[in-house]
Design an enzyme around this catalytic site. Structure first.
Site, short mmCIF file in Angstrom:
data_model
loop_
_atom_site.label_atom_id
_atom_site.label_comp_id
_atom_site.label_asym_id
_atom_site.label_seq_id
_atom_site.Cartn_x
_atom_site.Cartn_y
_atom_site.Cartn_z
N THR A 87 0.80 -1.22 0.00
CA THR A 87 0.00 0.00 0.00
C THR A 87 0.83 1.27 0.00
OG1 THR A 87 -1.69 -1.19 1.20
CG2 THR A 87 -1.91 1.17 1.15
N THR A 103 1.30 -4.41 4.42
CA THR A 103 1.14 -4.68 5.85
C THR A 103 0.65 -6.10 6.16
OG1 THR A 103 -1.10 -3.75 5.83
CG2 THR A 103 0.71 -2.27 6.41
N ASP A 104 -0.02 -6.74 5.20
CA ASP A 104 -0.62 -8.05 5.48
C ASP A 104 0.38 -9.04 6.08
OD1 ASP A 104 -3.05 -7.22 4.35
OD2 ASP A 104 -3.40 -9.22 3.52
N LYS A 160 0.22 -7.94 13.21
CA LYS A 160 -0.87 -7.12 12.71
C LYS A 160 -2.14 -7.57 13.42
CE LYS A 160 -3.08 -5.35 8.52
NZ LYS A 160 -3.13 -5.34 7.03
#
Lengths: 425, 425
Positions: free
Chosen positions: A93, A169-170, A246
């Site tokens: 992202t 970020t996943d 996360k």
């Protein structure tokens, strides 16, 4: 009038750099593709986006995107007093804009674009960019971990003062964990991403990128994830690569340190929160990127037939279990675990609670699991235990040695005593 | 002198009820099996345990355990003004004491023992006890969920005002979730447990049990987990059965409501925190205990070969995925998911973040996953989604109908809008 009519009337295009007047104030910035309805979104020079009602806009000046690009390239000049940081782009992202085919977000920028989008970064360091790969992070694989580790190694070898890895970020926490085992580093390594794409007014990429630059210039030689500490745009945390997770699908402060305080709080300065860190130049650079990627994670759920363990044993060389509570599975699994052990397949026990420590010495089931050969994963995250097992099994095939290494703290993944205030903060 | 010598000298045994003097104060209670070293552990009449240094003890009086039991049985008399609560025992820490074989904790008490151990409970209600099963909760299975649901059903049918289920904490959230789907209830149903066994001085069983009794007497007709809200012994929360999760291996406040506020805070009174609850007698009693237990949960990790999905499809009738972030798996999985769908196997997407909502409309991968037939699990916990899938697949085999039911809120498992303050508190 909607934004399309407005752009047509003013002969503007997405990407144009404009100066406007609003409430008697001059605002300048670039027209972003997310402008819609009766709002125009501008990316300001500090990297932040704002949305402005069309009727409040008086257009003053327009600089075409090519002219503007030239201007920016002149702005980003090197300052010899600042540290040199390598920015490695992997996609995700922070390096993405809108995909016009689907209307969704996809990867297409490289490191230079990030710098062009966040000119404020040039206050903190000189940068050089490199694209390692360009994938959304759900497509990340161990082979890319190796490529990233090798790129980081080369950059540090060339003498940079710190490394920033732009990452989706996943799976960022998995990569951070892998790099923590693969690299011994004399300089800071920051993984950074964005929970909102760079063209949205609420994007977190500016604060994250600037905080990552501050961390990468700091005295802390650890691999860390640098992301928002709160949902507001106030400051960031640096989370230890082996302790980060996360914990939210969409919030800007999705990342948390589990069973450990963050390494540092980053606002104007980098404030150390954990004394137990390597300092710059304390360790010499080492690359140990070998992995046995054929390890699997199995989450236990009530009544799950122990036959599933046979399937995992057929498929994988080593297995991490996500047990319940202190590290349990159904009693009916114990004989299967014993068998796996006899076949030389290590079974590491972690907890699906995530917080806290595995301790199989308290209840009957746990004791029997230990007797069956289960390796206690201490206070490791299941995901970290999986990557560590891959790393350890590349080093030795001896079950006793694997057990020993899995229970030894190699990269901050195991802490001897968990501080009370690390639960859910 | 250690505690064994002390007990021998005073002709005392574990279980004896004694009166002692310490610092000129009279203390009475029962000798607990965890007494060791130079400390005697006494269970006081209020149910709490204390440890007392041997040298501070002056023994005043001894009542043998049989005499004392008689005394207690007289104490626990019914009070017609109080509600009637059924206590169903399933095993677990709240009903466990030390196992002399291994030195660890194992199950052996039944509901009557709980009452005998926590006499203060008799202030809040009249109780009747029943043992449904006697297992450690890691050995819990869907077949026991059915037995518990049926027992609860019978008790409510008989007219009790509320039900308490004593349950081990490891899989308590799974059982709570299962009962939430299986039962429509006109009265409160509380699951309660203990993170520390009843014979330890730091046990949480007293506050938890008393809070459960208060909840079971309240006006809230929901299935909930009642456990410590903080690590100190101050008050409890009632967590909605479909939204609760054990988030710590050992802390007393291990249970948390995920993506939702707790239903109630329980201190002196039961304070409602969530307006969206069924009140007493609003719903009529219904039992729908059918499950297709042949569903499995698969947690995605980076680089995990999509072949594993074939193995899951061979084994299970329905699959819940724990994807990354907003609900992703590697792009290489998409064709396998499409195949599974064609074979009529539902694939439900949840997030390993736990907090937040799955939303596959944002990124390319997600859109392609939706196109391949993935069912978005909204803001459901992966564990709850698994149990719901078992429940739904017992009702229909039609894939479209399964999809519809999975995305409909049936038992508080899906919330339309998540309140901000529900993250990590």
């Amino acid at each position: 009038m909607d934004v399309d009519d407005f752009l047509k009337e003013k002969e503007l295009e997405t990407g144009d750099y404009i100066k406007i007047e609003k409430d008697s104030k001059l605002i300048e910035g670039r027209v972003m593709p997310s402008s819609k309805g009766n709002k125009l979104v501008l990316k300001l020079n500090n990297g932040y986006n704002i949305g402005i009602e069309l009727e409040e806009i008086k257009l003053k000046e327009k600089i075409s995107s090519s002219e503007e690009k030239q201007k920016k390239e002149i702005e980003i000049e090197e300052n010899e007093d600042l540290p040199l940081i390598s920015v490695l782009s992997t996609g995700g992202t922070i390096a993405s804009s809108v995909d016009y085919r689907t209307g969704a977000v996809t990867s297409q920028f490289d490191a230079d674009d990030i710098l062009a989008n966040i000119p404020e970064l040039s206050k903190y360091a000189n940068f050089r960019g490199k694209v390692v790969c360009n994938i959304l992070s759900e497509n990340m694989e161990p082979k890319y971990w190796k490529e990233i580790a090798n790129s980081v190694y080369k950059e540090i070898k060339k003498g940079v003062d710190g490394v920033i890895i732009a990452h989706g970020t996943d799976t960022m926490a998995y990569t951070a964990s892998a790099l923590s085992f693969m690299l011994e580093t004399p300089v800071p390594i920051a993984l950074v991403g964005s929970q909102r794409s760079a063209d949205r007014p609420s994007s977190d990429n500016v604060l994250n990128a600037i905080s990552a630059a501050k961390y990468a210039s700091s005295n802390i030689a650890e691999t860390a994830i640098v992301m928002h500490a709160e949902s507001s745009d106030n400051y960031c945390y640096a989370h230890r690569g082996t302790k980060a997770r996360k914990m939210h699908t969409s919030r800007r402060d999705a990342f948390r340190s589990i069973n450990k305080n963050p390494i540092a709080k980053i606002d104007d300065e980098v404030q150390l929160l954990d004394e137990d860190v390597n300092k710059r130049d304390e360790k010499s650079l080492k690359l140990k990127d070998g992995l046995n990627t054929n390890c699997g994670l199995l989450k236990f759920t009530p009544g799950l037939d122990e036959e599933i363990l046979d399937k995992y044993c057929e498929t994988f060389d080593g297995i991490v279990l996500e047990g319940t509570g202190l590290g349990h599975v159904s009693r009916s699994w114990i004989s299967k675990i014993k068998e796996a052990n006899k076949e030389g397949i290590p079974i590491v026990m972690t907890s699906q609670c995530l917080y806290g420590r595995v301790c199989d010495r308290v209840y009957d089931t746990g004791r029997d699991l230990l007797e069956a050969g289960v390796i206690e994963g201490e206070d490791m995250l299941p995901e970290t235990a999986l990557i560590k097992l891959m790393w350890v099994m590349n080093r030795t095939e001896d079950l006793e040695k694997i057990k020993e290494l899995m229970q030894e703290n190699l990269a901050g993944e195991i802490t001897n005593r968990t501080k009370k205030q690390t639960y859910l903060i």
